[in-house]
Design a protein around this motif. Structure first.
Motif, PDB file in Angstrom:
ATOM      1  N   PHE A  96       0.806  -1.226   0.000  1.00 43.88           N
ATOM      2  CA  PHE A  96       0.000   0.000   0.000  1.00 43.88           C
ATOM      3  C   PHE A  96       0.839   1.276   0.000  1.00 43.88           C
ATOM      4  CE2 PHE A  96      -4.166   1.951   1.774  1.00 43.88           C
ATOM      5  CZ  PHE A  96      -4.424   2.464   0.505  1.00 43.88           C
ATOM      6  N   THR A  97       1.434   1.547  -1.138  1.00 45.10           N
ATOM      7  CA  THR A  97       2.149   2.797  -1.361  1.00 45.10           C
ATOM      8  C   THR A  97       1.620   3.427  -2.632  1.00 45.10           C
ATOM      9  OG1 THR A  97       4.139   1.907  -0.308  1.00 45.10           O
ATOM     10  CG2 THR A  97       4.423   3.849  -1.688  1.00 45.10           C
ATOM     11  N   MET A  98       1.386   4.745  -2.586  1.00 44.87           N
ATOM     12  CA  MET A  98       0.757   5.415  -3.711  1.00 44.87           C
ATOM     13  C   MET A  98       1.592   6.608  -4.158  1.00 44.87           C
ATOM     14  SD  MET A  98      -3.288   5.062  -2.780  1.00 44.87           S
ATOM     15  CE  MET A  98      -3.717   5.154  -4.514  1.00 44.87           C
ATOM     16  N   TYR A  99       1.528   6.829  -5.475  1.00 41.71           N
ATOM     17  CA  TYR A  99       2.325   7.872  -6.120  1.00 41.71           C
ATOM     18  C   TYR A  99       1.409   8.824  -6.873  1.00 41.71           C
ATOM     19  CZ  TYR A  99       6.160   4.716  -5.012  1.00 41.71           C
ATOM     20  OH  TYR A  99       7.058   3.920  -4.336  1.00 41.71           O
ATOM     21  N   GLY A 100       1.906  10.014  -7.131  1.00 43.97           N
ATOM     22  CA  GLY A 100       1.098  11.038  -7.747  1.00 43.97           C
ATOM     23  C   GLY A 100       0.566  10.678  -9.122  1.00 43.97           C
ATOM     24  N   SER A 493      -2.101  -4.237   3.077  1.00 43.70           N
ATOM     25  CA  SER A 493      -2.272  -3.299   4.181  1.00 43.70           C
ATOM     26  C   SER A 493      -3.762  -3.096   4.428  1.00 43.70           C
ATOM     27  CB  SER A 493      -1.597  -1.960   3.867  1.00 43.70           C
ATOM     28  OG  SER A 493      -0.202  -2.095   3.826  1.00 43.70           O
ATOM     29  N   PRO A 494      -4.418  -4.017   5.114  1.00 38.41           N
ATOM     30  CA  PRO A 494      -5.850  -3.873   5.372  1.00 38.41           C
ATOM     31  C   PRO A 494      -6.139  -2.655   6.232  1.00 38.41           C
ATOM     32  CG  PRO A 494      -4.926  -5.666   6.666  1.00 38.41           C
ATOM     33  CD  PRO A 494      -3.860  -5.223   5.723  1.00 38.41           C
ATOM     34  N   GLY A 495      -7.332  -2.091   6.065  1.00 32.98           N
ATOM     35  CA  GLY A 495      -7.683  -0.892   6.814  1.00 32.98           C
ATOM     36  C   GLY A 495      -9.177  -0.671   6.858  1.00 32.98           C
ATOM     37  N   ASP A 524     -15.554  -5.369  16.405  1.00 31.64           N
ATOM     38  CA  ASP A 524     -15.585  -3.927  16.114  1.00 31.64           C
ATOM     39  C   ASP A 524     -14.339  -3.239  16.660  1.00 31.64           C
ATOM     40  OD1 ASP A 524     -18.062  -4.261  14.944  1.00 31.64           O
ATOM     41  OD2 ASP A 524     -19.186  -3.621  16.708  1.00 31.64           O
ATOM     42  N   GLU A 525     -13.969  -3.581  17.875  1.00 26.21           N
ATOM     43  CA  GLU A 525     -12.801  -2.940  18.495  1.00 26.21           C
ATOM     44  C   GLU A 525     -11.503  -3.379  17.833  1.00 26.21           C
ATOM     45  OE1 GLU A 525     -12.734  -2.932  22.788  1.00 26.21           O
ATOM     46  OE2 GLU A 525     -14.922  -3.063  22.883  1.00 26.21           O
ATOM     47  N   LEU A 526     -11.428  -4.650  17.440  1.00 29.82           N
ATOM     48  CA  LEU A 526     -10.229  -5.128  16.762  1.00 29.82           C
ATOM     49  C   LEU A 526     -10.045  -4.447  15.407  1.00 29.82           C
ATOM     50  CD1 LEU A 526     -10.392  -8.956  17.566  1.00 29.82           C
ATOM     51  CD2 LEU A 526      -8.695  -7.314  18.404  1.00 29.82           C
ATOM     52  N   ILE A 527     -11.145  -4.187  14.722  1.00 24.50           N
ATOM     53  CA  ILE A 527     -11.065  -3.467  13.442  1.00 24.50           C
ATOM     54  C   ILE A 527     -10.471  -2.087  13.657  1.00 24.50           C
ATOM     55  CG2 ILE A 527     -12.438  -2.411  11.599  1.00 24.50           C
ATOM     56  CD1 ILE A 527     -14.405  -4.777  11.920  1.00 24.50           C
ATOM     57  N   GLU A 528     -10.948  -1.396  14.694  1.00 27.61           N
ATOM     58  CA  GLU A 528     -10.440  -0.043  14.949  1.00 27.61           C
ATOM     59  C   GLU A 528      -8.963  -0.073  15.355  1.00 27.61           C
ATOM     60  OE1 GLU A 528     -12.284   2.543  14.041  1.00 27.61           O
ATOM     61  OE2 GLU A 528     -13.638   0.917  13.430  1.00 27.61           O
ATOM     62  N   LEU A 529      -8.568  -1.071  16.118  1.00 28.06           N
ATOM     63  CA  LEU A 529      -7.156  -1.196  16.480  1.00 28.06           C
ATOM     64  C   LEU A 529      -6.299  -1.434  15.241  1.00 28.06           C
ATOM     65  CD1 LEU A 529      -7.270  -3.366  19.731  1.00 28.06           C
ATOM     66  CD2 LEU A 529      -6.526  -0.985  19.536  1.00 28.06           C
ATOM     67  N   LEU A 530      -6.794  -2.251  14.338  1.00 27.90           N
ATOM     68  CA  LEU A 530      -6.077  -2.516  13.090  1.00 27.90           C
ATOM     69  C   LEU A 530      -5.894  -1.223  12.299  1.00 27.90           C
ATOM     70  CD1 LEU A 530      -6.912  -5.404  10.617  1.00 27.90           C
ATOM     71  CD2 LEU A 530      -6.750  -3.083   9.803  1.00 27.90           C
ATOM     72  N   THR A 543      -3.842  -7.512  12.715  1.00 32.61           N
ATOM     73  CA  THR A 543      -4.600  -8.224  11.684  1.00 32.61           C
ATOM     74  C   THR A 543      -4.696  -9.701  12.020  1.00 32.61           C
ATOM     75  OG1 THR A 543      -3.844  -6.649  10.004  1.00 32.61           O
ATOM     76  CG2 THR A 543      -4.753  -8.727   9.225  1.00 32.61           C
ATOM     77  N   ARG A 544      -3.615 -10.265  12.507  1.00 35.52           N
ATOM     78  CA  ARG A 544      -3.649 -11.675  12.913  1.00 35.52           C
ATOM     79  C   ARG A 544      -4.639 -11.896  14.056  1.00 35.52           C
ATOM     80  NH1 ARG A 544       2.908 -12.910  12.939  1.00 35.52           N
ATOM     81  NH2 ARG A 544       3.171 -13.037  10.669  1.00 35.52           N
ATOM     82  N   ALA A 545      -4.718 -10.947  14.969  1.00 29.98           N
ATOM     83  CA  ALA A 545      -5.675 -11.072  16.074  1.00 29.98           C
ATOM     84  C   ALA A 545      -7.108 -11.064  15.542  1.00 29.98           C
ATOM     85  CB  ALA A 545      -5.467  -9.933  17.065  1.00 29.98           C
TER      86      ALA A 545
END
Length: 629
Positions: A96-100, A493-495, A524-530, A543-545
């Motif tokens: 997950f890297t982005m360029y112009g 890079s999940p998000g 829900d809380e694990l998603i926010e921590l990720l 993510t593994r958790a």
């Protein structure tokens, strides 16, 4: 904004007020760490910068289309109809890297609570008008207001967008802990405000859209074909992110009702490229003269991309599937080993993670930071999350499941079910267990029917229902299903997208992909921590958790994944010797006039191609290591 180096390598602003002191201006942004390519890079490593332009690529799509508008829930948009560009473009050989792209540069503070993009002065729509800051701001507004509900969900943390310069737009975020948000807004499709001023954005349309990308619609016939032409004066053709790509003058996509017809069209030469997704077909159906003579190349391209999760999905909104033990029990009726050997010629690997084929997948028992995260929820999680690695039920492949079915019966008995008169019934209510398996692909019937046979051995009464695409989509949106085949692709890079997949808020959203109807505060809380992970190491652990908790919830019966691409193409194209870790893409290919001439001569003479490309060319990844298997 004071003096700054706009194209510097994450250059620190100098001589600016203290409030700006921690911001950085760059040509690129990585989720974690530094971008691979510096500000003076010329092209990505996995393309051929000298690839010639020209020729035609003929593709095939299954189904139909009735719209060129992919941003609203109505209609069935044409394949490849979204040639709108975004502010940034993602590379395929780093996480997950982005360029112009439309943006020449971007500026972010250390905490990533906002991002400012500076548009390329050359960026133009195909009608010649410039891409403006007003276009960018309007795009966010209209997508959140009138677009598919997914956009409201995905851009929900974008609290503001404002013009801060002639070519500068600043986005601010309400979620100060989500490092991914500048990248997410960089992915947003930018739409032409002036074009839509006289049109209703909420309605489907077969008017070819105004875009800014490398291709535009040349002609089409509804439900039959779309032909795209390369834009000769495309404003961004010399950008580093585009060099070596978009090489065909014409890309034509023909629509077919059935995949079998697509394969026939490929063998006849009416289709140039096909990505085969049926193992039996790959093994048996391509022993034909065009392949044997080298006219069609049959190749397996290894990849290292996350394969996500394909699975049978329980709709836990249904009472019959609300007990975790019931879901766990039914998994023992699916014989993957027999299916893989008998139907798939042993080509697949069993999926045992929602992030399979990646370092994000959980394994063993939790330790380190992953264990620290899970310890917070120990009293709300099943004990085996901490003690027992998840393993999908296994068999010897003989089709004899006696031991597995005994385990299933024990779990079902514990959950309050028993067999009466050869039917599995609920002890408390006397109601038999019965449900419908919803399918949209006829090719899946051969997988499902043996599974159904095993379910019947448990006394269950499953029904298989095959519906067309439109009915399937409508039923999916209305949660009108018991059990289906579903899938979730994953990135390195999940998000934010994890909210749409698993969160309680997404469970009742027709546009989200929480097919299972999961509503669990821990998840829900694990998603926010990720999403809030401060480093790559923390992202992997969190993510593994999440993966481990999802697996031990038994919301799905995992199926399988493939660690290579199975492709066939007529031997008149060339592709780079190196490929990205995600495999290959026709975006990097080019029409090879020399090969085309040899192919024509061979077909005219009905002879094998001379000096033909090997059936499985040697390939190497951009990291330089041999990936042949």
């Amino acid at each position: 904004m004071g003096s700054c180096i706009v194209f510097g390598w994450v250059a620190i602003l100098a001589g600016v007020p203290a409030v700006w002191a921690q911001s950085q201006v760059s040509h690129a942004l990585a989720m974690h760490g530094q971008p691979k390519y510096g500000p003076d890079f010329r092209h990505f490593d996995y393309v051929n910068p000298h690839a010639p332009k020209g020729g035609t690529m003929r593709l095939a799509a299954r189904g139909t289309f009735d719209s060129f508008h992919p941003f609203i829930p109505k209609g069935n948009a044409a394949f490849g109809s979204s040639y709108f560009e975004s502010l940034l473009a993602q590379s395929d050989d780093e996480p997950f890297t982005m360029y112009g792209l439309l943006a020449a540069s971007l500026e972010v503070p250390e905490d990533r609570s906002w991002v400012t993009f500076t548009l390329h002065p050359e960026a133009r729509w195909h009608d010649g008008q410039p891409v403006t800051v007003e276009d960018v701001i309007w795009s966010l507004e209209v997508l959140k207001r009138d677009g598919r509900p997914f956009f409201r969900f995905y851009y929900g943390s974008v609290s503001g967008a404002e013009k801060v310069g002639e070519r500068q737009v600043k986005f601010t975020f309400s979620d100060k802990s989500n490092r991914e948000l500048p990248l997410i807004i960089g992915q947003m499709p930018v739409l032409p405000k002036h074009y839509w001023a006289s049109r209703d954005f909420t309605r489907t349309t077969l008017e070819p859209p105004l875009t800014s990308g490398p291709y535009r619609v040349k002609d089409f016939e509804p439900a039959r074909f779309v032909r795209l032409e390369r834009v000769q004066d495309y404003w961004g053709k010399d950008l580093p992110v585009n060099v070596g790509q978009n090489n065909f003058d014409i890309i034509r996509t023909d629509y077919y009702r059935d995949a079998t017809v697509i394969r026939t069209a490929l063998k006849a030469g009416d289709v140039d490229y096909h990505n085969e997704n049926i193992a039996k077909v790959w093994a048996l159906d391509y022993d034909v003269p065009p392949v044997r003579k080298g006219w069609i190349v049959k190749a397996k391209i290894p990849h290292e991309r996350p394969t996500g999760m394909q699975a049978f999905v329980f709709n836990t909104r249904r009472p019959v599937f609300q007990d975790r033990r019931v879901r766990q029990a039914l998994a023992y009726a699916f014989d993957f080993e027999w299916t893989n050997k008998t139907l798939f010629f042993s080509q697949y690997a069993r999926t045992e993670s929602f992030f399979s084929n990646s370092e994000l997948a959980s394994s063993g028992v939790p330790e380190g930071e992953e264990l620290e995260v899970l310890e917070r929820y120990r009293d709300r999680l099943p004990p085996e999350v901490f003690t027992t690695p998840y393993r999908a039920p296994k068999t010897d492949g003989s089709g004899w499941l006696r031991d597995n079915l005994r385990t299933a019966f024990a779990l079902l008995k514990d959950a309050g079910w028993e067999v009466r008169d050869f039917k599995l019934v609920n002890v408390a209510t006397g109601e038999p267990m019965q449900f419908e398996i919803l399918l949209v692909s006829p090719s899946f019937e051969r997988v499902v029917l043996p599974f159904v046979r095993n379910l019947k051995r448990l006394g269950i009464e499953p029904r298989v229902r095959l519906v067309d695409q439109s009915q399937y989509i409508n039923r999916l949106r209305a949660f009108d299903f018991d059990f289906l085949v579903g899938g979730w692709g994953q990135a390195e890079s999940p998000g934010n997208e994890q909210r749409s997949f698993w969160s309680s808020a997404a469970a009742q959203s027709p546009s989200a992909r929480n097919y299972a109807g999961i509503e669990d505060p821990v998840i829900d809380e694990l998603i926010e921590l990720l999403i809030q992970a401060p480093s790559r190491e923390s992202l992997v652990a969190r993510t593994r958790a999440l993966d481990r908790v999802l697996l031990h919830g038994y919301y799905v019966i995992p199926q399988w994944h493939l660690r290579f691409q199975r492709i066939l193409y007529w031997n008149k194209f060339s592709r780079p010797e190196t490929h990205s870790k995600y495999g290959t893409s026709t975006s990097y290919w080019w029409y090879d006039a020399e090969k085309a001439a040899r192919l024509k001569a061979a077909r005219d003479a009905d002879e094998p191609m001379s000096s033909r490309t090997p059936q499985e060319p040697s390939v190497r990844t951009v990291q330089g290591k041999d990936t042949r298997r």
